[in-house]
Scaffold this motif. Sequence first.
Motif, mmCIF file in Angstrom:
data_model
loop_
_atom_site.group_PDB
_atom_site.id
_atom_site.type_symbol
_atom_site.label_atom_id
_atom_site.label_comp_id
_atom_site.label_asym_id
_atom_site.label_seq_id
_atom_site.Cartn_x
_atom_site.Cartn_y
_atom_site.Cartn_z
ATOM 1 N N GLU A 7 0.869 -1.182 0.000
ATOM 2 C CA GLU A 7 0.000 0.000 0.000
ATOM 3 C C GLU A 7 0.899 1.224 0.000
ATOM 4 O O GLU A 7 1.850 1.299 0.787
ATOM 5 C CB GLU A 7 -0.916 0.004 1.215
ATOM 6 N N LEU A 8 0.601 2.162 -0.898
ATOM 7 C CA LEU A 8 1.410 3.366 -1.027
ATOM 8 C C LEU A 8 0.507 4.590 -0.935
ATOM 9 O O LEU A 8 -0.502 4.682 -1.645
ATOM 10 C CB LEU A 8 2.166 3.371 -2.361
ATOM 11 N N ASP A 9 0.883 5.514 -0.067
ATOM 12 C CA ASP A 9 0.106 6.734 0.134
ATOM 13 C C ASP A 9 0.951 7.927 -0.289
ATOM 14 O O ASP A 9 2.002 8.193 0.286
ATOM 15 C CB ASP A 9 -0.304 6.866 1.595
ATOM 16 N N PHE A 10 0.484 8.636 -1.337
ATOM 17 C CA PHE A 10 1.226 9.739 -1.937
ATOM 18 C C PHE A 10 0.641 11.079 -1.487
ATOM 19 O O PHE A 10 -0.583 11.269 -1.517
ATOM 20 C CB PHE A 10 1.140 9.692 -3.460
ATOM 21 N N ARG A 11 1.522 11.994 -1.092
ATOM 22 C CA ARG A 11 1.106 13.351 -0.738
ATOM 23 C C ARG A 11 1.984 14.342 -1.484
ATOM 24 O O ARG A 11 3.210 14.216 -1.532
ATOM 25 C CB ARG A 11 1.253 13.597 0.768
ATOM 26 N N HIS A 12 1.344 15.353 -2.090
ATOM 27 C CA HIS A 12 2.098 16.402 -2.759
ATOM 28 C C HIS A 12 2.940 17.163 -1.730
ATOM 29 O O HIS A 12 2.512 17.389 -0.603
ATOM 30 C CB HIS A 12 1.136 17.383 -3.442
ATOM 31 N N GLU A 13 4.135 17.544 -2.142
ATOM 32 C CA GLU A 13 4.971 18.384 -1.292
ATOM 33 C C GLU A 13 5.691 19.403 -2.153
ATOM 34 O O GLU A 13 5.867 19.209 -3.368
ATOM 35 C CB GLU A 13 5.966 17.560 -0.490
ATOM 36 N N ASN A 14 6.112 20.493 -1.559
ATOM 37 C CA ASN A 14 6.814 21.532 -2.289
ATOM 38 C C ASN A 14 8.194 21.015 -2.699
ATOM 39 O O ASN A 14 8.806 20.208 -1.988
ATOM 40 C CB ASN A 14 6.975 22.783 -1.446
ATOM 41 N N PRO A 15 8.700 21.457 -3.864
ATOM 42 C CA PRO A 15 10.029 21.002 -4.323
ATOM 43 C C PRO A 15 11.121 21.274 -3.302
ATOM 44 O O PRO A 15 11.045 22.250 -2.565
ATOM 45 C CB PRO A 15 10.244 21.806 -5.609
#
Length: 214
Positions: A206-214
């Motif tokens: 299971e993989l949980d992706f969250r956007h983050e700033n560069p």
Amino acid sequence: MSGRREGPALRDADHAVFRDPHQHDDRQEQHTMSETSSSHELPQDLVLPVPDGFVPREEMRPLTPFLGNWRCESTVYPPGREDSPVKGLFRGKLSPILRGTWYEWDYTQEPNELHPTGQHCRYIFGWSPELEQFVSIYFDDRGNHIDAVTSGAGWVDGHLIFSGAILLRDHGGDVIMTDDFTSDGPGHLHNVVTITSDGIPKLHAELDFRHENP
């Protein structure tokens, strides 16, 4: 007649069958993740704005939620020790390449129990006009690779599902690996990975992706 490839007829705990990929919903009403919908794109309230100045190709619009910088927390269930999952952390950027014909996720995994030195991976997504399906190509610095196709022409009922065959000796030989992507809202993706061997699907990761700033 199209060159469409039929994906494997997979089952798992949440999805007994795949919907007919030729069904379209032409209504202009808004849909939510909890509503039944055969739309090939995620509802707009779940999609982040695309990068400044980038205009997605029409056929790639359903994959625009994949673009950006991601932090991914993973849980892997190794064969034979499913009750002792291994945690991991990935970071990378998913960007359009080749004039937007493909989207490439270039990412690294920090060292953990399964990968003591970490790993560097590439995951490429695109649209095949011959197959009339999305395709994905994965490869990494350990020599692993897999080609997969979607079960339909895009998002179906809030799911985008890729399936492909791969040889995994730890799992007994030739298996089918399935990535089932969903989203809870802008800046989020969740992927449930199952491996089917001898017709029996098992949860792999299971993989949980969250956007983050560069």
